[in-house]
Design an enzyme around this catalytic site. Structure first.
Site, short mmCIF file in Angstrom:
data_model
loop_
_atom_site.label_atom_id
_atom_site.label_comp_id
_atom_site.label_asym_id
_atom_site.label_seq_id
_atom_site.Cartn_x
_atom_site.Cartn_y
_atom_site.Cartn_z
N ASP A 94 32.48 13.44 -20.65
CA ASP A 94 32.77 12.00 -20.78
C ASP A 94 32.96 11.33 -19.44
OD1 ASP A 94 35.26 12.85 -20.00
OD2 ASP A 94 36.23 12.51 -21.92
N ASP A 144 31.16 19.16 -23.12
CA ASP A 144 32.60 18.97 -23.35
C ASP A 144 32.73 18.55 -24.82
OD1 ASP A 144 35.37 18.51 -22.76
OD2 ASP A 144 34.91 16.37 -22.82
N CYS A 198 0.79 3.20 3.12
CA CYS A 198 1.61 2.58 4.18
C CYS A 198 3.08 2.96 4.00
CB CYS A 198 1.48 1.06 4.15
SG CYS A 198 -0.22 0.47 4.11
N ASP A 230 36.07 15.19 -16.31
CA ASP A 230 35.12 16.28 -16.15
C ASP A 230 34.36 16.21 -14.83
OD1 ASP A 230 35.56 17.51 -18.69
OD2 ASP A 230 34.46 15.87 -19.61
N CYS A 282 0.84 -1.19 0.00
CA CYS A 282 0.00 0.00 0.00
C CYS A 282 0.88 1.24 0.00
CB CYS A 282 -0.90 -0.03 1.23
SG CYS A 282 -1.60 1.54 1.69
#
Length: 790
Positions: A683, A489, A22, A687, A19
């Site tokens: 990539d 990039d 719940c 980065d 539920c």
């Protein structure tokens, strides 16, 4: 987390959590426990995830278990990853009676079960548990629990069949029992209406019919009140129907409970179907591995967790690749669609990298394992998708808060409707206004929102996964709707990151082959990427006879003697140093000049190729309303600007070091409005700082990079930048469906609340506005799963 202490992530499997209301109560309750900094309950995978401080970890987890059982005693709790790697259970997959919903367990997890006053039947109540912390599946088989019984059943102790009446997910046995009860209740109420019986005899028939149809609801409401949980759907239905009896509306009281239960049955089937659809997207976990033994002439079928790095496994036609590795023998086509969303098969040969989750289509492959199962691609995908619900969208937080205050407010309003008008309006009767108040109560249940909104977001994340896009949370899925600036990039993101000879321009009477051969001989021993690209372009054996005096001049190029003639291959500086005049090409790229015996013989252009769909990706983003596209690169300005022009990028910033990329991103951040979101796509290897700094960090082709998975909010499993546009389309469709459900549910309820107050709507309409709206909202939420890459 803000505590300054080490945080520990703990996960509990909540078997029997059927539920959504719940789940919400459990999440709100556990969050209040001291020592828990973060908590989330995933209704779809039945998992409670929480972060605790390391110095009080065990006490906090035990308190969390006690809290769950106080709120929902029927739930069976099992904990992930408690024992060492060596403690493994069976790898058998057990289909549970609750709808084959798999959860994902920790490495070698041993399941510790907590049920109130539970007996173990001479060893017949045990769990087969296997998996790894990164998403391996946990299959729990309890021989004491059978289809059709609530999973909290324990030989008379807290036998909570009461909860089965409101289960949003029904096993076959539960469904049959409920249908039998509905049939018996319908027959009895029909007999009471049309029989000649009157007075107490007729009332007795109504009471028996009511108890058969809804006795479990009333019992559950009573239990919840004792535990201090008053305002829930059990309470609302019990008060409404018992109130109907109190004012003499016996047929309606029974009929409404029957219709409510029937609606709950349909709702349970709809939720169950939705759960299965979402779970099927994650059904990529391999069940076994064929490990080669000894000299490799025989194999042994083992659990994927038992295979170690360096072991060799055999994958036959039709089997799923169980672990990441390198193909050592065999050739085959593999289906990668489960991971990448690509329908085109990929060809593998010796030396090819292979990821777990691929399906071998035809040949037989011998693979050397390079990652344990816990670090494998399939584990990371399962972990990411399963835990996505821990990061909730603002819309989900709104619904949680709304549901918390909504029901108590409606109960108070219902009480006022029942009491005030009869006291202040002439001719108004208590019976009439109490009936209207009861109708008002039935309508007020917020199930439609509490169930359908999380399913909508989880379905969106599942649809993205099917398209090769991993989104770490519904907050990021929602954020993609507001993206107006996309920063890329260059190398490895918009370009392939692989150098390739793009032009061969001989001079001095030489032909292309002669120029290429001289360049290949000169670059034969260099490890530089440019040298590798030249050797790859030559693609023939490189002569070694008569080649000597090899000299690599740092920052300039190569000097080598070929049959006594000096050959130079390098940049303009090398030519100038040797006093050789050369041609300066207009084409953008890295230029390798070649000279022999002091004479210029031509040059090669070497460039990083633009990805096939990069230009289409930029155009698709602009069609989706992206205001600005930006490219950041460490390459020379001329190279960066040439790629930017080719792709149609709005702004290009070149010659940037990683720290400069962060600074540029911050400048772009400052230039946009606070409501706009910015995405950075990289990539995922170098980065990481920029990925972490952006509103949404997207790692491109980052499955092989742990840094990408850690730093990025979205991981695109292919090298295709166009998948970002797909992710935004899925995000927009998900938001549309979620807000359709919110508007539909609140709109219908508002109309019926007004009709109820004015005495126009009866309890029949009230039950439809509650259960009917929920079923329709759940079915609408399932539509997001049908989103396919465009």
């Amino acid at each position: 987390m803000g505590t300054g202490q080490e945080q520990v992530k703990r996960e509990l499997l909540l078997d029997g959590l059927d539920c959504a209301n719940c789940a919400l109560k459990i999440e709100n309750g556990v969050k209040k426990i001291k020592g828990i900094s973060d908590c989330s309950v995933n209704f779809v995978t039945k998992t409670l995830s929480m972060h605790t401080t390391s110095d009080m970890d065990e006490q906090v987890v035990e308190e969390a278990k006690r809290k769950v059982l106080r709120l929902e005693p029927h739930i069976r709790i099992s904990e992930k990853g408690k024992l060492s790697q060596g403690s493994r259970g069976s790898a058998d997959s057990i289909n549970q009676a609750n709808g084959n919903v798999h959860a994902h367990a920790g490495s070698g997890a041993h399941t510790h079960e907590h049920t109130p006053s539970r007996h173990d039947h001479a060893g017949h109540s045990h769990d087969h548990d296997h998996g790894h912390h990164h998403g391996a599946q946990d299959h729990t088989h309890d021989h004491g629990s059978h289809a059709g019984h609530d999973h909290g059943h324990a030989d008379g102790h807290d036998h909570d069949d009461a909860h089965a009446g409101h289960s949003h997910e029904h096993g076959a046995g539960q469904t049959k029992v409920l249908l039998a009860r509905l049939a018996a209740g319908s027959i009895l109420v029909a007999a009471a209406i049309w029989s000649p019986l009157e007075g107490w005899a007729q009332l007795a028939l109504y009471v028996v019919a009511y108890l058969i149809a809804g006795g479990d609801i009333v019992l559950q409401a009573f239990k919840n009140i004792i535990r201090g949980q008053v305002f829930d759907e059990y309470f609302l239905m019990s008060v409404a129907t018992i109130g109907a009896f109190a004012i003499g509306q016996y047929p309606e009281g029974v009929a409404v409970m029957l219709f409510y239960q029937l609606g709950e049955l349909f709702q349970g089937l709809a939720v169950n179907r939705s759960r299965k659809s979402i779970q099927s997207l994650m059904d990529i976990r391999p069940d076994y591995a064929n490990m080669l033994i000894g000299s490799g002439e025989e194999t042994k079928r083992v659990s994927p967790e038992e295979v170690r790095i360096g072991d060799r496994i055999l994958v036959k036609a039709g089997e799923r690749v169980p672990l990441d590795g390198i193909v050592k023998a065999g050739r085959s086509m593999v289906d990668t669609s489960a991971l990448t969303g690509e329908s085109v098969p990929r060809e593998l040969e010796p030396g090819s990298d292979v990821l777990s989750g691929f399906v071998n289509k035809n040949g037989m492959l011998t693979i050397e394992v390079t990652k344990t199962f816990g670090e494998s691609t399939v584990s990371k995908i399962l972990d990411l998708v399963q835990n996505a619900s821990s990061r909730k969208a603002k819309t989900e937080h709104f619904i949680s808060k709304f549901a918390r205050y909504y029901t108590p407010v409606v109960v108070i309003l219902a009480a006022l409707i029942a009491l005030v008008p009869p006291l202040v309006l002439s001719g108004a009767t208590f019976a009439d206004w109490i009936y209207r108040a009861l109708v008002f109560l039935v309508i007020s249940c917020p199930c439609a929102l509490v169930v359908s909104i999380p399913l909508g977001f989880f379905g969106g994340i599942g649809a993205a996964s099917r398209n090769g896009i991993l989104i770490k949370g519904s907050n990021y899925l929602e954020a993609l709707n507001d993206v107006k600036v996309v920063v890329f990039d260059k190398t490895g993101t918009l370009t392939k990151g692989v150098f390739k000879v793009t032009a061969i321009r001989p001079e001095g009477g030489r032909n292309e082959d002669e120029l290429m051969e001289l360049a290949a001989i000169a670059e034969a021993h260099s490890n530089h990427p440019i040298a590798e690209s030249i050797r790859a372009a030559w693609a023939k054996d490189i002569r070694t006879q008569g080649v000597d005096d090899y000299d690599e001049v740092a920052g300039h190029g190569i000097k080598v003697s070929v049959d006594g003639r000096e050959v130079l291959a390098g940049n303009a500086k090398l030519m100038e140093q040797a006093g050789i005049s050369y041609t300066t090409p207009q084409t953008v790229g890295t230029v390798v000049h070649v000279a022999e015996s002091g004479s210029y013989v031509g040059h090669l252009i070497i460039a990083d190729e633009v990805k096939d769909d990069a230009a289409a990706a930029i155009q698709a983003l602009k069609k989706l309303g992206i205001r600005k596209t930006v490219m950041l690169t460490g390459d020379a300005k001329a190279v960066g600007e040439a790629v930017g022009r080719e792709l149609g990028v709005d702004e290009v910033y070149a010659e940037l070091l990683p720290q400069h990329k962060v600074e540029q991103l911050e400048r772009l951040e400052a230039a946009k409005s606070s409501k706009e979101k910015m995405v950075f796509v990289g990539d995922g290897i170098n980065d990481t700082p920029v990925l972490a700094r952006a509103d949404v960090g997207v790692a491109m082709g980052g499955l092989g990079s742990d840094a990408a998975i850690e730093a990025a909010d979205v991981v695109i499993m292919t090298d295709e930048p166009s998948r970002l546009a797909s992710a935004i389309r899925i995000a927009k469709r998900t938001r549309t469906i979620v807000w359709q459900n919110i508007g539909f549910a609140l709109g219908v309820k508002a109309i019926f609340l007004l009709l109820g107050v004015f005495g126009i709507a009866t309890m029949w309409e009230a039950v439809f506005s509650d259960v009917g709206v929920t079923v329709l909202a759940v079915l609408n939420a399932m539509r997001v799963l049908r989103v396919k890459d465009i």
